[in-house]
Scaffold this active site. Structure first.
Site, short mmCIF file in Angstrom:
data_model
loop_
_atom_site.label_atom_id
_atom_site.label_comp_id
_atom_site.label_asym_id
_atom_site.label_seq_id
_atom_site.Cartn_x
_atom_site.Cartn_y
_atom_site.Cartn_z
N LYS A 184 0.81 -1.20 0.00
CA LYS A 184 0.00 0.00 0.00
C LYS A 184 0.85 1.26 0.00
CE LYS A 184 -2.83 -2.36 3.41
NZ LYS A 184 -3.23 -2.30 4.84
N GLU A 222 7.44 2.57 -6.54
CA GLU A 222 7.62 2.12 -5.16
C GLU A 222 7.78 3.32 -4.23
OE1 GLU A 222 7.29 0.02 -3.01
OE2 GLU A 222 8.11 -1.95 -3.46
N ASP A 223 7.42 3.10 -2.97
CA ASP A 223 7.62 4.13 -1.97
C ASP A 223 9.08 4.20 -1.53
OD1 ASP A 223 7.39 1.60 -0.82
OD2 ASP A 223 6.22 2.27 0.90
N ASP A 241 14.60 -0.52 0.02
CA ASP A 241 15.31 -0.76 1.28
C ASP A 241 16.31 -1.90 1.01
OD1 ASP A 241 15.52 -0.32 4.13
OD2 ASP A 241 14.38 -2.14 4.45
N LYS A 280 17.21 3.85 0.40
CA LYS A 280 18.16 3.68 1.51
C LYS A 280 19.27 2.78 1.01
CE LYS A 280 15.02 3.76 5.53
NZ LYS A 280 14.32 2.85 6.49
N PHE A 339 14.02 5.10 10.25
CA PHE A 339 12.67 4.67 9.90
C PHE A 339 11.77 5.89 9.73
CE2 PHE A 339 8.54 2.70 10.20
CZ PHE A 339 8.75 1.56 9.44
N VAL A 340 11.21 6.00 8.55
CA VAL A 340 10.38 7.17 8.24
C VAL A 340 8.93 6.76 7.97
CG1 VAL A 340 12.31 8.54 7.34
CG2 VAL A 340 11.04 7.05 5.78
N ARG A 395 0.21 6.69 7.46
CA ARG A 395 0.26 6.76 6.00
C ARG A 395 -0.33 8.07 5.49
NH1 ARG A 395 1.63 1.62 4.00
NH2 ARG A 395 0.71 -0.18 5.04
#
Ligand code: IMP
Ligand code: MG
Length: 186
Positions: free
Chosen positions: A47, A103-104, A107, A135, A156-157, A169
């Protein structure tokens, strides 16, 4: 019931609404140039990328189709195993399309690597990756983004689609979560 304020859990704003808007515009322009005369299909992996996707697709000025897929990591715990189960597959046949995976955050890259290989088997004309955040320090898979918004440190964001335990979100910016939010949950 008392009204709670999400922003109290945010240590620091990492990327403001204005910074995000400017970057999304810039990426949208580049995609519009690069995919001129091609058959662009933008695929959002649910999501986390929905907010970025919603803004990015409107910053793209050429004809484009969109589709969504949802996956979950196999295996116990929060660690990404790299093997994913498809919860919701794409509706569109990829044959001959120029696929852009939206993609957001990139990682470890294990999930995206798996998805990319799976979609490659369906013989699209091309596949590229667009990520808002990267990242690079955390990378395990051999994968890089073709379009990248921001490189960020290993923190962590949340916000702008990104969650912690399904929350935050809907924050309109990207922020660093206060450490006590995690420790309280443990
Ligand atoms: P990976 O690249 O396979 O390790 O998984 C990337 C996924 O992990 C993203 O799609 C996010 O759902 C999640 N993720 C990684 N870093 C963060 C973060 O800083 N905040 C929120 N979610 C994150
Ligand atoms: Mg997530």
């Amino acid at each position: 019931m008392q009204h709670e304020d999400m922003t109290k859990d945010i240590l620091q704003v990492l990327l403001s609404e204005e910074e995000l808007r400017a970057k999304v515009e810039e990426i949208g322009r580049r995609i519009s140039e690069d995919y001129q005369g091609r058959k662009l299909l933008m695929v959002s992996v649910l999501k986390g990328s929905v907010v970025f996707m919603a803004d990015l697709m409107r910053a793209v000025t050429i004809p484009a189709e969109i589709d969504f897929m949802s996956v979950s990591s196999y295996g116990a715990g929060a660690k990404t195993s790299g093997v994913v189960k498809i919860i919701k597959d794409l509706d569109i046949d990829l044959h001959g399309l120029d696929l852009l995976i939206v993609e957001d955050i990139l990682d470890s890259g294990l999930t995206l690597d798996y998805i990319r290989n799976m979609l490659m088997d369906r013989k699209p004309n091309s596949i590229r990756i667009c990520t808002l955040l990267d990242k690079p320090e955390r990378r395990k898979a051999n994968i890089t983004a073709d379009y990248k918004g921001f490189e960020i440190p290993d923190e962590f964001v949340v916000g702008y689609g990104l969650d912690y335990a399904e929350h935050y979100r809907n924050l309109p910016y990207i922020g660093v979560l206060k450490p006590e939010v995690y420790s309280e949950a443990e």
